[in-house]
Design a protein around this motif. Structure first.
Motif, PDB file in Angstrom:
ATOM      1  N   ASP A  14       0.834  -1.205   0.000  1.00 28.44           N
ATOM      2  CA  ASP A  14       0.000   0.000   0.000  1.00 28.44           C
ATOM      3  C   ASP A  14       0.868   1.255   0.000  1.00 28.44           C
ATOM      4  O   ASP A  14       0.563   2.230  -0.702  1.00 28.44           O
ATOM      5  CB  ASP A  14      -0.941   0.025   1.209  1.00 28.44           C
ATOM      6  CG  ASP A  14      -2.139  -0.899   1.062  1.00 28.44           C
ATOM      7  OD1 ASP A  14      -2.339  -1.475  -0.024  1.00 28.44           O
ATOM      8  OD2 ASP A  14      -2.887  -1.039   2.050  1.00 28.44           O
ATOM      9  N   LEU A  21       1.609   6.478  -7.152  1.00 28.33           N
ATOM     10  CA  LEU A  21       0.662   7.494  -7.630  1.00 28.33           C
ATOM     11  C   LEU A  21       1.370   8.775  -8.066  1.00 28.33           C
ATOM     12  O   LEU A  21       0.909   9.468  -8.974  1.00 28.33           O
ATOM     13  CB  LEU A  21      -0.289   7.885  -6.499  1.00 28.33           C
ATOM     14  CG  LEU A  21      -1.657   7.270  -6.409  1.00 28.33           C
ATOM     15  CD1 LEU A  21      -2.371   7.771  -5.167  1.00 28.33           C
ATOM     16  CD2 LEU A  21      -2.475   7.510  -7.639  1.00 28.33           C
ATOM     17  N   LEU A  96      -3.240   0.116  -4.385  1.00 34.76           N
ATOM     18  CA  LEU A  96      -3.787   1.406  -4.003  1.00 34.76           C
ATOM     19  C   LEU A  96      -4.759   1.234  -2.846  1.00 34.76           C
ATOM     20  O   LEU A  96      -5.788   0.581  -2.998  1.00 34.76           O
ATOM     21  CB  LEU A  96      -4.496   2.037  -5.206  1.00 34.76           C
ATOM     22  CG  LEU A  96      -4.514   3.539  -5.286  1.00 34.76           C
ATOM     23  CD1 LEU A  96      -3.136   4.141  -5.165  1.00 34.76           C
ATOM     24  CD2 LEU A  96      -5.160   3.962  -6.588  1.00 34.76           C
ATOM     25  N   ALA A 100      -7.100   6.388  -1.777  1.00 37.22           N
ATOM     26  CA  ALA A 100      -5.826   6.961  -2.223  1.00 37.22           C
ATOM     27  C   ALA A 100      -5.938   7.720  -3.534  1.00 37.22           C
ATOM     28  O   ALA A 100      -5.137   8.620  -3.792  1.00 37.22           O
ATOM     29  CB  ALA A 100      -4.774   5.864  -2.348  1.00 37.22           C
ATOM     30  N   GLU A 101      -6.940   7.406  -4.345  1.00 38.27           N
ATOM     31  CA  GLU A 101      -7.068   8.087  -5.636  1.00 38.27           C
ATOM     32  C   GLU A 101      -7.277   9.592  -5.481  1.00 38.27           C
ATOM     33  O   GLU A 101      -7.024  10.365  -6.405  1.00 38.27           O
ATOM     34  CB  GLU A 101      -8.199   7.474  -6.472  1.00 38.27           C
ATOM     35  CG  GLU A 101      -9.563   7.590  -5.848  1.00 38.27           C
ATOM     36  CD  GLU A 101      -9.885   6.527  -4.795  1.00 38.27           C
ATOM     37  OE1 GLU A 101     -10.936   6.667  -4.151  1.00 38.27           O
ATOM     38  OE2 GLU A 101      -9.098   5.579  -4.609  1.00 38.27           O
ATOM     39  N   ASP A 102      -7.699  10.034  -4.307  1.00 34.08           N
ATOM     40  CA  ASP A 102      -7.906  11.468  -4.055  1.00 34.08           C
ATOM     41  C   ASP A 102      -6.641  12.182  -3.580  1.00 34.08           C
ATOM     42  O   ASP A 102      -6.613  13.411  -3.522  1.00 34.08           O
ATOM     43  CB  ASP A 102      -9.006  11.677  -3.006  1.00 34.08           C
ATOM     44  CG  ASP A 102     -10.361  11.210  -3.492  1.00 34.08           C
ATOM     45  OD1 ASP A 102     -10.595  11.260  -4.719  1.00 34.08           O
ATOM     46  OD2 ASP A 102     -11.180  10.785  -2.651  1.00 34.08           O
ATOM     47  N   HIS A 105      -5.017  15.256  -5.435  1.00 37.27           N
ATOM     48  CA  HIS A 105      -5.765  16.516  -5.298  1.00 37.27           C
ATOM     49  C   HIS A 105      -5.603  17.113  -3.901  1.00 37.27           C
ATOM     50  O   HIS A 105      -5.506  18.325  -3.752  1.00 37.27           O
ATOM     51  CB  HIS A 105      -7.253  16.285  -5.592  1.00 37.27           C
ATOM     52  CG  HIS A 105      -7.477  15.617  -6.899  1.00 37.27           C
ATOM     53  ND1 HIS A 105      -7.227  16.230  -8.100  1.00 37.27           N
ATOM     54  CD2 HIS A 105      -7.900  14.363  -7.196  1.00 37.27           C
ATOM     55  CE1 HIS A 105      -7.492  15.392  -9.085  1.00 37.27           C
ATOM     56  NE2 HIS A 105      -7.904  14.254  -8.567  1.00 37.27           N
TER      57      HIS A 105
END
Length: 175
Positions: A14, A21, A96, A100-102, A105
């Motif tokens: 992780d 990323l 991921l 985590a995709e945020d 931003h």
């Protein structure tokens, strides 16, 4: 982030996923990203567990220190920040974590890339140095770990690890 027995392989993967990323992160940025994830998951932030997980990921080559020559960025990091950079290493299977995709931003970190050739050269040099130290210390447990890492490095980058592996395995066989 960690249980009583320490960070898990999944936790290391992780961490590698979070670093992946961005291309690379400083240790402080990775710690901040993990704190943000904990906040998003309504979990308590345990700085000691985060530090332990990062240390273990680095020790086991899931994350590797990246020399400044291997780093590129659209941003303007200082030389000291670039010296503490971590990149995904040969022993990682990046995953991921939830939410985590945020992070790109939230953290507002510029696009970054890692020069794999420069990184693989640095990883091979580190592996050589750690093998010499483990042999000097008669640290059989570390030698076993490093022997495993040689196979990961070989699959990860076009570098010749056979001389290092041969020396490590000779030491392990003598023990």
């Amino acid at each position: 982030m960690a249980d009583a027995s320490g960070p898990s392989v999944a936790a290391r993967d992780d961490l590698a996923g979070v670093v992946d990323l961005f291309g690379w992160l400083t240790r402080a940025e990775l710690s901040r990203a993990l704190s943000e994830l904990a906040f998003k998951q309504r979990a308590e932030v345990d700085e000691a567990a985060i530090d332990a997980a990062i240390d273990l990921a680095v020790a086991e080559y899931a994350l590797v220190p990246a020399p400044s020559a291997a780093l590129s960025s659209a941003g303007s990091e200082s030389a000291s920040e670039r010296e503490t950079a971590l990149a995904v290493g040969p022993a990682a299977f990046p995953t991921l974590p939830a939410g985590a995709e945020d992070l790109p931003h939230i953290l507002e970190i510029p696009d970054r890339e890692v020069d794999r050739e420069a990184l693989s050269d640095a990883v091979l040099e580190r592996l050589r140095e750690e093998a010499v130290a483990a042999i000097g210390d008669s640290d059989d447990e570390r030698l076993e770990t490093l022997a495993d890492v040689t196979y990961d490095v070989e699959a990860w980058a076009p570098v010749d690890v056979d001389p290092v592996r041969t020396r490590i395995l000779a030491e392990v066989d003598e023990a």
